[in-house]
Scaffold this active site. Structure first.
Site, short mmCIF file in Angstrom:
data_model
loop_
_atom_site.label_atom_id
_atom_site.label_comp_id
_atom_site.label_asym_id
_atom_site.label_seq_id
_atom_site.Cartn_x
_atom_site.Cartn_y
_atom_site.Cartn_z
N VAL A 19 22.88 -3.98 7.27
CA VAL A 19 22.91 -5.32 6.69
C VAL A 19 23.52 -5.28 5.30
CG1 VAL A 19 21.53 -7.27 5.88
CG2 VAL A 19 20.99 -6.17 8.06
N ARG A 93 8.93 -9.84 13.45
CA ARG A 93 9.21 -9.66 12.02
C ARG A 93 7.94 -9.38 11.24
NH1 ARG A 93 12.57 -14.16 13.58
NH2 ARG A 93 14.78 -13.62 13.46
N ASP A 129 9.77 -14.09 4.28
CA ASP A 129 8.94 -15.01 3.51
C ASP A 129 7.84 -14.26 2.76
OD1 ASP A 129 10.16 -17.55 4.65
OD2 ASP A 129 9.43 -16.58 6.47
N SER A 149 16.29 -15.20 1.98
CA SER A 149 17.37 -15.72 2.83
C SER A 149 16.86 -16.76 3.80
CB SER A 149 18.05 -14.57 3.57
OG SER A 149 17.11 -13.79 4.30
N ASP A 154 19.04 -19.21 10.82
CA ASP A 154 18.43 -19.95 11.93
C ASP A 154 18.99 -21.37 12.01
OD1 ASP A 154 15.95 -18.01 12.56
OD2 ASP A 154 16.19 -18.21 10.40
N THR A 155 19.16 -21.98 10.84
CA THR A 155 19.75 -23.32 10.79
C THR A 155 21.18 -23.30 11.33
OG1 THR A 155 18.36 -24.08 8.95
CG2 THR A 155 20.52 -25.13 9.19
N HIS A 181 10.64 -17.79 8.66
CA HIS A 181 11.78 -17.18 9.35
C HIS A 181 11.18 -16.22 10.37
CE1 HIS A 181 15.47 -15.17 10.34
NE2 HIS A 181 15.08 -14.02 9.80
N THR A 236 20.53 -6.67 13.93
CA THR A 236 21.40 -7.79 13.59
C THR A 236 21.99 -7.50 12.21
OG1 THR A 236 19.61 -9.03 12.55
CG2 THR A 236 20.00 -9.44 14.89
#
Length: 325
Positions: A19, A93, A129, A149, A154-155, A181, A236
């Protein structure tokens, strides 16, 4: 190969990871960043990533990529934190929580020890979060400058899914994902619109009879996106990197853009003292304003439940720090 050098400095902590390095690569095209500093415990790999990226800088807006240590974060305009244990296949997560919270409790004070109050820390590591709240609690920075982030990606996934359903460019779709998230995130259907036309109306106009099926299909796609990708490739990184870069660009550009970053809420929607994602006005100062907008009764309850998931996770942490600030 041309253009002027940007003036912003971005440090990527965990920059040798998938990432972190993908984010550095994406940042090179921004035109706003003049220097990218990769900070990682794996110094040799970080050096290799920096060399490889720096060689490619010839083809982008002028930018310097180099390695550094925690002290290099102190002079950065934005510090992107991607360090931590990676999410494994089948792992939620929040199951990452204990491992990464301990890492952050040790890491963040080193990153922020000499940092000025005009810098912004952008946490990417999951569960984002909770770790954003940990990062804020163990730093001396105001909450508006320690953000996560959140649900920016997601949006984007929500809007992308709707754009494909209706064959419309994603930029003309307006819809938000808020809350955690993670598995309890809330897709806000009540305000979703396409080109200003409310989704329900658009469905009526285009002969979509089973709106409930549409919603269920899109919700499944958005909620399971990360799990599907991790199952296939183990992680990811590209979508995350692009969403993080978009956020950094809005910060450095002082754009006053609206993004669903994770931030400490202070009374919005009846929530207080917990990091969750809501539409926020983002600029050089971090979060300028947290927006409160109309939600349906079900959405409001779902947001309450989502915030409770994050709050419960924060309360379970056994760290020697006041996580309520």
């Amino acid at each position: 190969m041309s253009g002027s050098r940007g003036t912003g400095t971005v440090a990527v902590v965990g920059g040798a990871g998938a990432v972190g390095s993908s984010t550095a690569f994406a940042l090179m095209d921004s035109g706003l960043v003049g220097e990218i500093v990769l900070v990682d415990v794996d110094e040799e790999r970080a050096e290799g990533e920096a060399m490889d990226l720096d060689h490619g800088a010839f083809f982008t807006s002028p930018v310097r990529v180099r390695t550094g240590d925690y002290e290099d974060c102190w002079d950065a305009d934005v510090v992107v934190v991607t360090a931590g244990a990676s999410q494994e296949a089948g792992e939620t997560r929040l199951e990452l929580l204990e491992r990464n919270a301990e890492i952050f409790a040790e890491l963040i004070p080193k990153v922020t020890a000499g940092m000025d109050d005009d810098a912004v820390v952008l946490v990417v590591t999951n569960p984002v979060d909770v770790l954003s709240q940990v990062a804020w609690a163990v730093s001396d920075l105001p909450a508006e400058r320690v953000i996560g982030s959140g649900t920016v990606l997601d949006t984007a996934r929500f809007r992308h899914a709707l754009s494909r359903e209706f064959d419309i460019a994603p930029g003309n779709v307006h819809a938000y994902v808020i809350g955690e998230h993670g598995d309890s995130e809330v897709l806000v259907w009540s305000s979703a619109n396409l080109g200003g036309v409310p989704l329900e109306t658009y469905c009526d106009l285009h002969g979509v009879g089973d709106v409930a099926d549409l919603r269920a299909r899109v919700e499944t796609e958005v909620r399971n996106a990360a799990y599907e990708i991790i199952e296939r490739k183990g992680r990811t990184n590209y979508g995350v990197a692009r969403s993080v870069t978009a956020t950094v660009e809005r910060i450095l550009g002082d754009d006053d853009a609206i993004l669903t970053v994770s931030t400490l809420v202070d009374g919005q929607h009846g929530l207080d003292g917990v990091y969750v994602s809501l539409p926020c006005v983002v600029n050089r100062g971090g979060v300028r304003e947290v927006l409160e907008f109309d939600l349906s009764g079900n959405e409001r309850q779902a947001l309450d439940d989502s915030a409770a998931v994050v709050r419960e996770s924060v309360e379970k942490l056994d760290l020697d720090v006041d996580l309520d600030g």
